[in-house]
Design a protein around this motif. Structure first.
Motif, PDB file in Angstrom:
ATOM      1  N   GLY A   1     -62.208 -53.168  35.687  1.00  0.00           N
ATOM      2  CA  GLY A   1     -63.014 -52.862  34.514  1.00  0.00           C
ATOM      3  C   GLY A   1     -62.884 -51.420  34.078  1.00  0.00           C
ATOM      4  O   GLY A   1     -63.025 -51.091  32.901  1.00  0.00           O
ATOM      5  N   MET A   2     -62.648 -50.522  35.059  1.00  0.00           N
ATOM      6  CA  MET A   2     -62.345 -49.120  34.767  1.00  0.00           C
ATOM      7  C   MET A   2     -60.900 -48.853  35.179  1.00  0.00           C
ATOM      8  O   MET A   2     -60.533 -49.069  36.340  1.00  0.00           O
ATOM      9  CB  MET A   2     -63.289 -48.189  35.527  1.00  0.00           C
ATOM     10  CG  MET A   2     -64.696 -48.137  34.997  1.00  0.00           C
ATOM     11  SD  MET A   2     -65.680 -46.872  35.852  1.00  0.00           S
ATOM     12  CE  MET A   2     -67.181 -46.911  34.878  1.00  0.00           C
ATOM     13  N   ARG A   3     -60.089 -48.382  34.251  1.00  0.00           N
ATOM     14  CA  ARG A   3     -58.670 -48.131  34.529  1.00  0.00           C
ATOM     15  C   ARG A   3     -58.419 -46.635  34.631  1.00  0.00           C
ATOM     16  O   ARG A   3     -58.756 -45.863  33.722  1.00  0.00           O
ATOM     17  CB  ARG A   3     -57.796 -48.726  33.429  1.00  0.00           C
ATOM     18  CG  ARG A   3     -56.301 -48.644  33.745  1.00  0.00           C
ATOM     19  CD  ARG A   3     -55.453 -49.179  32.613  1.00  0.00           C
ATOM     20  NE  ARG A   3     -55.469 -48.295  31.453  1.00  0.00           N
ATOM     21  CZ  ARG A   3     -55.890 -48.654  30.248  1.00  0.00           C
ATOM     22  NH1 ARG A   3     -56.351 -49.875  30.043  1.00  0.00           N
ATOM     23  NH2 ARG A   3     -55.870 -47.785  29.241  1.00  0.00           N
ATOM     24  N   LEU A   4     -57.819 -46.220  35.729  1.00  0.00           N
ATOM     25  CA  LEU A   4     -57.454 -44.816  35.930  1.00  0.00           C
ATOM     26  C   LEU A   4     -56.172 -44.538  35.166  1.00  0.00           C
ATOM     27  O   LEU A   4     -55.102 -45.038  35.525  1.00  0.00           O
ATOM     28  CB  LEU A   4     -57.268 -44.537  37.424  1.00  0.00           C
ATOM     29  CG  LEU A   4     -56.800 -43.126  37.805  1.00  0.00           C
ATOM     30  CD1 LEU A   4     -57.825 -42.084  37.394  1.00  0.00           C
ATOM     31  CD2 LEU A   4     -56.542 -43.051  39.310  1.00  0.00           C
ATOM     32  N   ASP A   5     -56.280 -43.730  34.099  1.00  0.00           N
ATOM     33  CA  ASP A   5     -55.130 -43.478  33.238  1.00  0.00           C
ATOM     34  C   ASP A   5     -54.277 -42.312  33.736  1.00  0.00           C
ATOM     35  O   ASP A   5     -53.051 -42.419  33.837  1.00  0.00           O
ATOM     36  CB  ASP A   5     -55.594 -43.183  31.800  1.00  0.00           C
ATOM     37  CG  ASP A   5     -56.252 -44.386  31.158  1.00  0.00           C
ATOM     38  OD1 ASP A   5     -55.877 -45.528  31.490  1.00  0.00           O
ATOM     39  OD2 ASP A   5     -57.150 -44.188  30.326  1.00  0.00           O
ATOM     40  N   SER A   6     -54.898 -41.171  34.006  1.00  0.00           N
ATOM     41  CA  SER A   6     -54.130 -39.982  34.379  1.00  0.00           C
ATOM     42  C   SER A   6     -55.023 -38.994  35.113  1.00  0.00           C
ATOM     43  O   SER A   6     -56.247 -39.073  35.054  1.00  0.00           O
ATOM     44  CB  SER A   6     -53.522 -39.321  33.132  1.00  0.00           C
ATOM     45  OG  SER A   6     -54.539 -38.947  32.217  1.00  0.00           O
ATOM     46  N   ILE A   7     -54.384 -38.051  35.807  1.00  0.00           N
ATOM     47  CA  ILE A   7     -55.096 -36.956  36.470  1.00  0.00           C
ATOM     48  C   ILE A   7     -54.357 -35.656  36.175  1.00  0.00           C
ATOM     49  O   ILE A   7     -53.151 -35.640  35.944  1.00  0.00           O
ATOM     50  CB  ILE A   7     -55.219 -37.164  38.000  1.00  0.00           C
ATOM     51  CG1 ILE A   7     -53.830 -37.188  38.668  1.00  0.00           C
ATOM     52  CG2 ILE A   7     -55.963 -38.445  38.316  1.00  0.00           C
ATOM     53  CD1 ILE A   7     -53.898 -37.252  40.195  1.00  0.00           C
ATOM     54  N   TRP A   8     -55.091 -34.556  36.131  1.00  0.00           N
ATOM     55  CA  TRP A   8     -54.502 -33.231  35.958  1.00  0.00           C
ATOM     56  C   TRP A   8     -55.446 -32.199  36.546  1.00  0.00           C
ATOM     57  O   TRP A   8     -56.510 -32.532  37.061  1.00  0.00           O
ATOM     58  CB  TRP A   8     -54.213 -32.955  34.477  1.00  0.00           C
ATOM     59  CG  TRP A   8     -55.423 -32.773  33.605  1.00  0.00           C
ATOM     60  CD1 TRP A   8     -56.006 -31.617  33.216  1.00  0.00           C
ATOM     61  CD2 TRP A   8     -56.204 -33.814  32.994  1.00  0.00           C
ATOM     62  NE1 TRP A   8     -57.102 -31.845  32.406  1.00  0.00           N
ATOM     63  CE2 TRP A   8     -57.243 -33.188  32.255  1.00  0.00           C
ATOM     64  CE3 TRP A   8     -56.129 -35.213  33.015  1.00  0.00           C
ATOM     65  CZ2 TRP A   8     -58.184 -33.910  31.541  1.00  0.00           C
ATOM     66  CZ3 TRP A   8     -57.071 -35.927  32.296  1.00  0.00           C
ATOM     67  CH2 TRP A   8     -58.080 -35.279  31.580  1.00  0.00           C
TER      68      TRP A   8
ATOM     69  N   SER B   1     -56.627 -48.090  43.059  1.00  0.00           N
ATOM     70  CA  SER B   1     -55.496 -47.480  42.360  1.00  0.00           C
ATOM     71  C   SER B   1     -55.295 -46.070  42.911  1.00  0.00           C
ATOM     72  O   SER B   1     -56.261 -45.413  43.315  1.00  0.00           O
ATOM     73  CB  SER B   1     -55.760 -47.392  40.853  1.00  0.00           C
ATOM     74  OG  SER B   1     -55.980 -48.665  40.291  1.00  0.00           O
ATOM     75  N   TYR B   2     -54.055 -45.598  42.914  1.00  0.00           N
ATOM     76  CA  TYR B   2     -53.728 -44.267  43.428  1.00  0.00           C
ATOM     77  C   TYR B   2     -52.943 -43.477  42.388  1.00  0.00           C
ATOM     78  O   TYR B   2     -52.116 -44.023  41.659  1.00  0.00           O
ATOM     79  CB  TYR B   2     -52.865 -44.359  44.691  1.00  0.00           C
ATOM     80  CG  TYR B   2     -53.502 -45.046  45.864  1.00  0.00           C
ATOM     81  CD1 TYR B   2     -54.256 -44.333  46.793  1.00  0.00           C
ATOM     82  CD2 TYR B   2     -53.339 -46.420  46.068  1.00  0.00           C
ATOM     83  CE1 TYR B   2     -54.827 -44.970  47.893  1.00  0.00           C
ATOM     84  CE2 TYR B   2     -53.899 -47.060  47.165  1.00  0.00           C
ATOM     85  CZ  TYR B   2     -54.645 -46.324  48.076  1.00  0.00           C
ATOM     86  OH  TYR B   2     -55.210 -46.962  49.149  1.00  0.00           O
ATOM     87  N   LYS B   3     -53.211 -42.172  42.356  1.00  0.00           N
ATOM     88  CA  LYS B   3     -52.381 -41.239  41.595  1.00  0.00           C
ATOM     89  C   LYS B   3     -52.299 -39.932  42.380  1.00  0.00           C
ATOM     90  O   LYS B   3     -53.296 -39.499  42.972  1.00  0.00           O
ATOM     91  CB  LYS B   3     -52.926 -40.989  40.189  1.00  0.00           C
ATOM     92  CG  LYS B   3     -52.712 -42.146  39.237  1.00  0.00           C
ATOM     93  CD  LYS B   3     -52.996 -41.772  37.799  1.00  0.00           C
ATOM     94  CE  LYS B   3     -52.773 -42.965  36.866  1.00  0.00           C
ATOM     95  NZ  LYS B   3     -51.354 -43.379  36.816  1.00  0.00           N
ATOM     96  N   THR B   4     -51.106 -39.323  42.384  1.00  0.00           N
ATOM     97  CA  THR B   4     -50.858 -38.101  43.153  1.00  0.00           C
ATOM     98  C   THR B   4     -50.386 -37.006  42.229  1.00  0.00           C
ATOM     99  O   THR B   4     -49.637 -37.244  41.273  1.00  0.00           O
ATOM    100  CB  THR B   4     -49.805 -38.345  44.258  1.00  0.00           C
ATOM    101  OG1 THR B   4     -50.281 -39.356  45.155  1.00  0.00           O
ATOM    102  CG2 THR B   4     -49.531 -37.084  45.040  1.00  0.00           C
ATOM    103  N   ILE B   5     -50.834 -35.768  42.507  1.00  0.00           N
ATOM    104  CA  ILE B   5     -50.444 -34.612  41.709  1.00  0.00           C
ATOM    105  C   ILE B   5     -50.250 -33.421  42.628  1.00  0.00           C
ATOM    106  O   ILE B   5     -50.944 -33.302  43.649  1.00  0.00           O
ATOM    107  CB  ILE B   5     -51.512 -34.301  40.628  1.00  0.00           C
ATOM    108  CG1 ILE B   5     -50.977 -33.327  39.598  1.00  0.00           C
ATOM    109  CG2 ILE B   5     -52.802 -33.819  41.245  1.00  0.00           C
ATOM    110  CD1 ILE B   5     -51.883 -33.191  38.381  1.00  0.00           C
ATOM    111  N   ILE B   6     -49.314 -32.567  42.291  1.00  0.00           N
ATOM    112  CA  ILE B   6     -49.072 -31.328  43.040  1.00  0.00           C
ATOM    113  C   ILE B   6     -49.620 -30.150  42.232  1.00  0.00           C
ATOM    114  O   ILE B   6     -49.273 -29.976  41.056  1.00  0.00           O
ATOM    115  CB  ILE B   6     -47.575 -31.110  43.325  1.00  0.00           C
ATOM    116  CG1 ILE B   6     -47.021 -32.263  44.175  1.00  0.00           C
ATOM    117  CG2 ILE B   6     -47.353 -29.769  44.038  1.00  0.00           C
ATOM    118  CD1 ILE B   6     -45.521 -32.195  44.389  1.00  0.00           C
TER     119      ILE B   6
END
Length: 293
Positions: A140-147, A285-290
């Motif tokens: 129901g909630m979608r993780l679009d992006s991270i910064w 859901s997973y998202k990775t950022i450096i």
């Protein structure tokens, strides 16, 4: 001298009213504490312990004895397939943890979490029966992006994590998040849950605090931020309302600890039979950022 002449009678008044008060606190019988999780694509894990009294001393030996052994634990899916969970020991940093997971030696069914899915946990322990139902919900909630953005904290430069999330049109979506810094474990934020009461059907951006180890003393001035050079992985989970209620009330109780002006908080678990704790499904859901230096 007028101010002094006012305060002295007040001090004398309160000193004259001093009285030693002794309160006999009741000793509560231990209750079963359930911490059960079931993620999409993974097998369920259930930790069973006995509760401790509020003023109990905490030692490694007492914690080790709190685990509940030899319980009968099963998970049933919507198709009435029954998976038996077996107790196993995990050694971690000179500490033993006992976890109930799928029995790969027996003949019972074995299945991982599906989206969406409904799962019933049944426990027989201490000659008592307990039950709970959870769902692994749709996204129901979608993780679009991270910064990330730079912030100044005292005399040093830190990084603040941000996320963009799109919420589905229907009300009633709930989320919980964890962050991992480099190779450290995933940790939940101090306020780890979110709902769509104010953002239903929209795409919104919010800052995300770094996850914290709640067994350690918090540092509210720096805990929320990451260091330059960190590799950060965000684990965002869709959850149902019962799981959201449990973590919402538990987070509030944790953040209010030591505040004499806070209201007492009742932790809203979802296990019937008189147990504490929860059985919760997670759509992950997973998202990775450096974060560059």
């Amino acid at each position: 001298m007028r101010k002094l002449s006012f305060f002295i009678p007040v001090i004398l008044l309160f000193s004259a009213c001093e009285k030693d008060i002794s309160v006999d606190l009741p000793v509560e019988a231990p209750q079963l504490v359930v911490e059960g999780t079931f993620e999409n694509g993974m097998y369920p894990q259930v930790i069973l312990t006995h509760s401790l009294n509020y003023f109990s001393s905490i030692t490694p030996d007492i914690l080790a004895k709190a685990f509940v052994h030899n319980a009968a634990v099963t998970v049933t899916d919507a198709g009435n397939n029954v998976m038996t969970l077996k107790e196993r020991v995990i050694d971690s940093a000179n500490t033993k943890f006992y976890v109930y997971g799928p029995d790969f030696t027996g003949g019972s069914a074995r299945f991982t979490g599906k989206v969406p899915g409904t799962y019933t946990l049944r426990i027989n322990a201490d000659n008592k029966a307990y039950e709970s139902v959870t769902t692994i919900p749709s996204r129901g909630m979608r993780l679009d992006s991270i910064w990330w953005t730079l912030v100044q904290v005292d005399d040093s430069t830190k990084a603040r994590l941000w996320v963009k999330i799109t919420d589905a049109p229907a009300f009633g979506n709930y989320g919980r998040y964890f962050t991992r810094r480099n190779r450290e474990p995933f940790l939940p934020g101090r306020n780890s849950v979110v709902d769509d009461q104010l953002v239903n059907g929209t795409t919104f951006e919010i800052p995300v605090d770094a996850g914290v180890d709640k067994n350690k003393k918090p540092d509210v001035s720096t805990d929320a931020f990451f260091e330059l050079g960190d590799t950060v992985t965000l684990k965002f989970c869709n959850i149902d309302k019962a799981t959201w209620d449990f973590w919402r009330t538990l987070d509030f109780a944790y953040n209010s600890n030591g505040n004499p002006f806070s209201s007492p908080t009742k932790i809203l678990g979802n296990v019937s039979g008189g147990a504490l704790g929860y059985w919760g499904g997670y759509t992950v859901s997973y998202k990775t950022i450096i974060i560059s230096r």
